[in-house]
Design a protein around this motif. Structure first.
Motif, PDB file in Angstrom:
ATOM      1  N   CYS A 261      33.147 -14.181  17.288  1.00 14.90           N
ATOM      2  CA  CYS A 261      34.043 -13.125  17.927  1.00 14.90           C
ATOM      3  C   CYS A 261      34.562 -12.290  16.706  1.00 14.90           C
ATOM      4  O   CYS A 261      34.606 -12.643  15.658  1.00 14.90           O
ATOM      5  N   ALA A 262      34.946 -11.153  17.101  1.00 16.17           N
ATOM      6  CA  ALA A 262      35.692 -10.143  16.472  1.00 16.17           C
ATOM      7  C   ALA A 262      36.612  -9.207  17.198  1.00 16.17           C
ATOM      8  O   ALA A 262      36.158  -9.253  18.159  1.00 16.17           O
ATOM      9  N   SER A 263      37.684  -8.824  16.625  1.00 16.71           N
ATOM     10  CA  SER A 263      38.507  -7.819  17.080  1.00 16.71           C
ATOM     11  C   SER A 263      37.679  -6.475  17.199  1.00 16.71           C
ATOM     12  O   SER A 263      37.014  -6.150  16.516  1.00 16.71           O
ATOM     13  N   VAL A 264      38.267  -5.770  18.510  1.00 15.06           N
ATOM     14  CA  VAL A 264      37.865  -4.289  18.613  1.00 15.06           C
ATOM     15  C   VAL A 264      38.791  -3.486  18.003  1.00 15.06           C
ATOM     16  O   VAL A 264      39.921  -3.255  18.523  1.00 15.06           O
ATOM     17  N   PRO A 265      38.219  -2.861  16.822  1.00 14.19           N
ATOM     18  CA  PRO A 265      39.507  -1.706  16.232  1.00 14.19           C
ATOM     19  C   PRO A 265      39.889  -0.776  17.032  1.00 14.19           C
ATOM     20  O   PRO A 265      39.153  -0.455  17.896  1.00 14.19           O
ATOM     21  N   GLY A 266      41.345  -0.590  17.128  1.00 14.25           N
ATOM     22  CA  GLY A 266      41.921   0.773  17.917  1.00 14.25           C
ATOM     23  C   GLY A 266      42.229   0.205  19.224  1.00 14.25           C
ATOM     24  O   GLY A 266      42.385   1.013  19.833  1.00 14.25           O
ATOM     25  N   THR A 267      42.139  -1.063  19.592  1.00 16.73           N
ATOM     26  CA  THR A 267      42.504  -1.296  20.840  1.00 16.73           C
ATOM     27  C   THR A 267      43.715  -2.166  20.945  1.00 16.73           C
ATOM     28  O   THR A 267      44.153  -2.601  22.319  1.00 16.73           O
ATOM     29  N   GLY A 268      44.311  -2.697  20.216  1.00 18.65           N
ATOM     30  CA  GLY A 268      45.455  -3.726  20.106  1.00 18.65           C
ATOM     31  C   GLY A 268      44.996  -5.209  20.078  1.00 18.65           C
ATOM     32  O   GLY A 268      44.914  -5.994  19.303  1.00 18.65           O
ATOM     33  N   ASP A 269      44.364  -5.771  21.374  1.00 14.44           N
ATOM     34  CA  ASP A 269      44.182  -7.150  21.417  1.00 14.44           C
ATOM     35  C   ASP A 269      42.731  -7.467  21.921  1.00 14.44           C
ATOM     36  O   ASP A 269      42.334  -8.652  22.528  1.00 14.44           O
ATOM     37  N   ALA A 270      41.796  -6.490  22.087  1.00 20.73           N
ATOM     38  CA  ALA A 270      40.463  -6.753  22.432  1.00 20.73           C
ATOM     39  C   ALA A 270      39.866  -7.266  21.556  1.00 20.73           C
ATOM     40  O   ALA A 270      39.802  -7.202  20.370  1.00 20.73           O
ATOM     41  N   CYS A 271      38.691  -8.081  22.285  1.00 22.27           N
ATOM     42  CA  CYS A 271      37.852  -8.796  21.077  1.00 22.27           C
ATOM     43  C   CYS A 271      36.302  -8.880  21.761  1.00 22.27           C
ATOM     44  O   CYS A 271      36.160  -8.703  23.063  1.00 22.27           O
ATOM     45  N   VAL A 272      35.368  -8.991  20.778  1.00 20.40           N
ATOM     46  CA  VAL A 272      34.035  -8.904  21.222  1.00 20.40           C
ATOM     47  C   VAL A 272      33.618 -10.443  21.118  1.00 20.40           C
ATOM     48  O   VAL A 272      34.017 -11.130  20.001  1.00 20.40           O
ATOM     49  N   VAL A 273      32.845 -11.211  21.916  1.00 18.45           N
ATOM     50  CA  VAL A 273      32.491 -12.628  21.806  1.00 18.45           C
ATOM     51  C   VAL A 273      30.818 -12.663  22.174  1.00 18.45           C
ATOM     52  O   VAL A 273      30.347 -12.027  23.148  1.00 18.45           O
ATOM     53  N   GLU A 274      30.115 -13.398  21.358  1.00 14.06           N
ATOM     54  CA  GLU A 274      28.773 -13.266  21.384  1.00 14.06           C
ATOM     55  C   GLU A 274      28.395 -14.928  21.316  1.00 14.06           C
ATOM     56  O   GLU A 274      28.776 -15.606  20.634  1.00 14.06           O
ATOM     57  N   VAL A 275      27.774 -15.331  22.503  1.00 16.75           N
ATOM     58  CA  VAL A 275      27.331 -16.667  22.722  1.00 16.75           C
ATOM     59  C   VAL A 275      26.117 -16.908  21.774  1.00 16.75           C
ATOM     60  O   VAL A 275      25.101 -16.160  22.043  1.00 16.75           O
ATOM     61  N   LEU A 276      25.917 -18.075  21.029  1.00 17.43           N
ATOM     62  CA  LEU A 276      24.674 -18.030  20.060  1.00 17.43           C
ATOM     63  C   LEU A 276      23.959 -19.117  20.341  1.00 17.43           C
ATOM     64  O   LEU A 276      24.268 -20.192  21.229  1.00 17.43           O
ATOM     65  N   PRO A 277      22.550 -18.889  20.056  1.00 18.98           N
ATOM     66  CA  PRO A 277      21.535 -19.984  20.329  1.00 18.98           C
ATOM     67  C   PRO A 277      22.100 -21.265  19.595  1.00 18.98           C
ATOM     68  O   PRO A 277      22.752 -20.962  18.648  1.00 18.98           O
ATOM     69  N   ASP A 278      21.840 -22.575  20.110  1.00 17.44           N
ATOM     70  CA  ASP A 278      22.171 -24.021  19.434  1.00 17.44           C
ATOM     71  C   ASP A 278      21.875 -23.641  17.649  1.00 17.44           C
ATOM     72  O   ASP A 278      22.621 -24.119  17.120  1.00 17.44           O
ATOM     73  N   ASP A 279      20.744 -23.307  17.321  1.00 13.59           N
ATOM     74  CA  ASP A 279      20.078 -23.209  16.034  1.00 13.59           C
ATOM     75  C   ASP A 279      21.051 -22.346  15.199  1.00 13.59           C
ATOM     76  O   ASP A 279      20.945 -22.451  13.920  1.00 13.59           O
ATOM     77  N   ASP A 280      21.676 -21.331  15.692  1.00 16.49           N
ATOM     78  CA  ASP A 280      22.490 -20.461  15.033  1.00 16.49           C
ATOM     79  C   ASP A 280      23.728 -21.096  14.372  1.00 16.49           C
ATOM     80  O   ASP A 280      24.582 -20.389  13.664  1.00 16.49           O
ATOM     81  N   VAL A 281      24.308 -21.933  15.042  1.00 15.77           N
ATOM     82  CA  VAL A 281      25.590 -22.579  14.712  1.00 15.77           C
ATOM     83  C   VAL A 281      25.663 -23.972  14.303  1.00 15.77           C
ATOM     84  O   VAL A 281      25.051 -24.801  14.886  1.00 15.77           O
ATOM     85  N   PRO A 282      26.028 -24.382  13.086  1.00 14.70           N
ATOM     86  CA  PRO A 282      26.017 -25.730  12.601  1.00 14.70           C
ATOM     87  C   PRO A 282      26.773 -26.682  13.718  1.00 14.70           C
ATOM     88  O   PRO A 282      27.737 -26.501  14.070  1.00 14.70           O
ATOM     89  N   ARG A 283      25.965 -27.925  13.884  1.00 17.19           N
ATOM     90  CA  ARG A 283      26.750 -28.636  15.031  1.00 17.19           C
ATOM     91  C   ARG A 283      27.785 -29.615  14.086  1.00 17.19           C
ATOM     92  O   ARG A 283      27.701 -29.862  12.803  1.00 17.19           O
ATOM     93  N   PRO A 284      28.592 -29.761  14.882  1.00 19.83           N
ATOM     94  CA  PRO A 284      29.765 -30.870  14.156  1.00 19.83           C
ATOM     95  C   PRO A 284      29.273 -32.120  13.884  1.00 19.83           C
ATOM     96  O   PRO A 284      28.056 -32.324  14.359  1.00 19.83           O
ATOM     97  N   ALA A 285      30.004 -32.964  13.021  1.00 24.74           N
ATOM     98  CA  ALA A 285      29.707 -34.302  13.095  1.00 24.74           C
ATOM     99  C   ALA A 285      29.733 -35.033  14.454  1.00 24.74           C
ATOM    100  O   ALA A 285      30.107 -34.496  15.492  1.00 24.74           O
ATOM    101  N   PRO A 286      28.869 -36.049  14.479  1.00 21.61           N
ATOM    102  CA  PRO A 286      28.408 -36.586  15.701  1.00 21.61           C
ATOM    103  C   PRO A 286      29.823 -36.866  16.437  1.00 21.61           C
ATOM    104  O   PRO A 286      30.674 -37.246  15.871  1.00 21.61           O
ATOM    105  N   SER A 287      29.800 -36.554  17.936  1.00 19.19           N
ATOM    106  CA  SER A 287      30.992 -36.599  18.351  1.00 19.19           C
ATOM    107  C   SER A 287      31.364 -38.194  18.657  1.00 19.19           C
ATOM    108  O   SER A 287      30.490 -39.057  18.836  1.00 19.19           O
ATOM    109  N   ARG A 288      32.774 -38.142  19.058  1.00 18.59           N
ATOM    110  CA  ARG A 288      33.270 -39.604  19.413  1.00 18.59           C
ATOM    111  C   ARG A 288      32.902 -39.785  20.776  1.00 18.59           C
ATOM    112  O   ARG A 288      33.407 -40.834  21.154  1.00 18.59           O
ATOM    113  N   ARG A 289      32.428 -38.676  21.518  1.00 19.78           N
ATOM    114  CA  ARG A 289      32.169 -38.901  23.037  1.00 19.78           C
ATOM    115  C   ARG A 289      30.619 -38.983  23.459  1.00 19.78           C
ATOM    116  O   ARG A 289      29.979 -38.068  22.820  1.00 19.78           O
TER     117      ARG A 289
END
Length: 540
Positions: A261-289
């Motif tokens: 995500c990133a803020s949108v300049p000149g808007t105060g509090d607007a933000c842009v969010v992009e949902v990524l494919p699983d391969d693009d984001v390192p997975r955390p350590a094995p979940s406790r659940r």
């Protein structure tokens, strides 16, 4: 009850009645308990600053001030025609950062204009608080011409002896200037949001969303893959992550997705969010659940390992976090003998060694054990080397040294996290709990936002109770924010708001739902009543 000038104007009399319903004492001093830092880069302040700069020059050498409040009735800017008024306003805490609303400060032009969404003048004795009777003030709401939303209130305040009808016209003209700049700024803000959205969506097939300014932009991928509840989670996480944030989101469905995500300049509090494919984001350590939305956070495979090893376990956490559930799952159907430290019979300590070998001994509420009993229990456990036991207590940091010495006999520890620290998980937890108790009931997007905003003092127990009640009263098998009873305008009810809710509900009940008669009893206009009914979720 304050001594009122006779007769009070109808709008002032209604405002006094509201102050009385809030339980305010006219002899009190406005409180600074709700004092907060002022955010300087808001669209309201950006629009208002140049207008206020010009306006205050017209107040030069007068004993009047300009007070600008935001959409929470919090003062965010203050200007003076002459510094003699500054100390007087400081004495009544009319200062930047303080929330000046009718439920905290009674009748005055700033608070009352905010309440009735209309311009008003309040002079001298018309103020509810005695400390404010030395002032005269003129207030007018600031409404965004594009969205129709209340953005704030502008107030002109001076000493009562300087009252002049000219100030009512003056404040109206200044507000018109601010609203004109808001309209221009709104167009620019939306242009910035649209440009960022188009640029991001053009270079990816991933779901892309832009949130802010009361608007959501979503590409086809986002619309197809993310329902309203999922989008609400991403909006909240994007807002918290700030500029150039990266993370993983647990969606109400139980799925986890990576996002940037990133803020949108000149808007105060607007933000842009992009949902990524699983391969693009390192997975955390094995979940406790094993399951992503397991309420108690504890992996069943870990409990199975502890059970097989007959490990001694300390389960700690705040009330309602699921301590009893964890112990029950640890036993997995085996016999359980429970001793409650809050009501422990000394004779029970002599029978600990007689606990059946296949049973789990559970000592609950260890944090309530007197030190002498803690020492005796430690000795009894030491004298039964084959005993399988679990201790249950509040947060470990609150234990006494003797209690810590006792829990030191445990070879494994399970510390349960308060729900307020798991807010991004709450929508998924709520969905799982609903499916367990009310299959087919789902969460609307506004309910998802309300669940994430609440502080959950009762933890999982409170969440279950809230969902059970909401699912009983919801319509169309969809839980909406008003069904939860947690929030007004996206934030939790304050004690005064809860009192107002109860008062309005009581008046409606006494008059069989007749809103006109209820408004008359409450001393408020029907328009105000209808607005409060919508905000409290009581409107049909």
């Amino acid at each position: 009850m304050p001594i009122s000038p006779s007769p009070l104007r109808p709008e002032i009399a209604s405002a006094w009645r509201r102050a009385e319903l809030c339980g305010l004492d006219p002899g009190r001093v406005p409180s600074e308990s709700d004092l907060a830092d002022v955010t300087r880069d808001t669209p309201l302040l950006a629009a208002a600053r140049p207008v206020l700069d010009r306006a205050v020059s017209r107040l030069a050498d007068t004993r009047f001030s300009l007070l600008l409040a935001d959409r929470e009735s919090r003062i965010v800017d203050r200007r003076f025609g002459h510094p003699s008024l500054a100390r007087a306003l400081d004495d009544v805490l009319a200062v930047p950062g303080n929330r000046y609303s009718e439920d905290t400060c009674g009748t005055n032009a700033l608070s009352t204009a905010f309440e009735i969404r209309s311009g008003i003048a309040v002079h001298g004795e018309e103020h509810f608080f005695e400390r404010l009777k030395g002032f005269t003030c003129y207030g007018s709401p600031i409404v965004n011409p594009v969205t129709g939303r209340l953005e704030g209130v502008l107030d002109v305040t001076g000493f009562a002896r300087d009252a002049t009808p000219m100030m009512a016209t003056f404040v109206t003209l200044v507000v018109a200037g601010i609203e004109e700049r808001l309209s221009l700024g709104q167009g620019l803000t939306r242009q910035h949001m649209l440009a960022v959205f188009q640029e991001r969506a053009a270079r990816t097939r991933n779901p892309v969303l832009v949130f802010g300014n009361g608007m959501t932009l979503a590409n086809d991928a986002a619309t197809e893959r993310l329902d309203g509840a999922a989008q609400a989670v991403l909006r909240e996480l994007g807002r918290r992550a700030g500029d150039h944030g990266t993370g993983r989101a647990l969606l109400p469905s139980g799925a986890t997705v990576g996002f940037v995500c990133a803020s949108v300049p000149g808007t105060g509090d607007a933000c842009v969010v992009e949902v990524l494919p699983d391969d693009d984001v390192p997975r955390p350590a094995p979940s406790r659940r094993a399951r992503p939305a397991r309420p108690t956070e504890v992996d069943p495979t870990r409990l199975a390992r502890l059970r097989a090893a007959r490990a001694s376990v300390l389960v700690s956490g705040e009330p309602g976090t699921g301590r009893t559930t964890v112990v029950t799952e640890l036993a997995a159907g085996r016999p359980v003998r429970t001793l409650d430290a809050a009501d422990l019979d000394p004779a029970d300590l002599d029978t600990i060694a007689a606990t059946p070998e296949d049973a789990l001994l559970v000592v609950d509420h260890v944090h309530l054990l007197p030190d002498a009993a803690a020492r005796r229990l430690a000795t009894a456990v030491d004298d039964a080397p084959t005993l399988w036991f679990a201790f249950v207590c509040g947060p470990e940091g609150n234990l006494t040294p003797e209690q810590r010495a006792l829990t030191g006999r445990c070879t494994e520890r399970i510390a349960l996290t308060p729900l307020r620290l798991r807010r991004p998980e709450v929508p998924a937890l709520a969905t799982e709990l609903l499916q367990e108790s009310r299959p087919g009931v789902r969460l609307a997007a506004d309910a998802t936002r309300a669940l994430m905003a609440w502080h959950w003092p009762g933890n999982l127990r409170e969440l279950r109770a809230v969902l059970d009640t909401a699912s009983d009263i919801c319509r169309d098998a969809t839980v909406r924010a008003p069904d939860l009873g947690l929030a007004v305008a996206g934030r939790p009810l304050t004690p005064l708001e809860q009192a107002e809710f109860d008062t309005i509900r009581g008046a409606l009940d006494r008059h069989d739902g007749n809103k006109s008669r209820a408004a008359t009893e409450l001393g408020i206009g029907r328009t105000t009543l209808y607005r409060r009914l919508r905000e409290f979720g009581l409107a049909d």
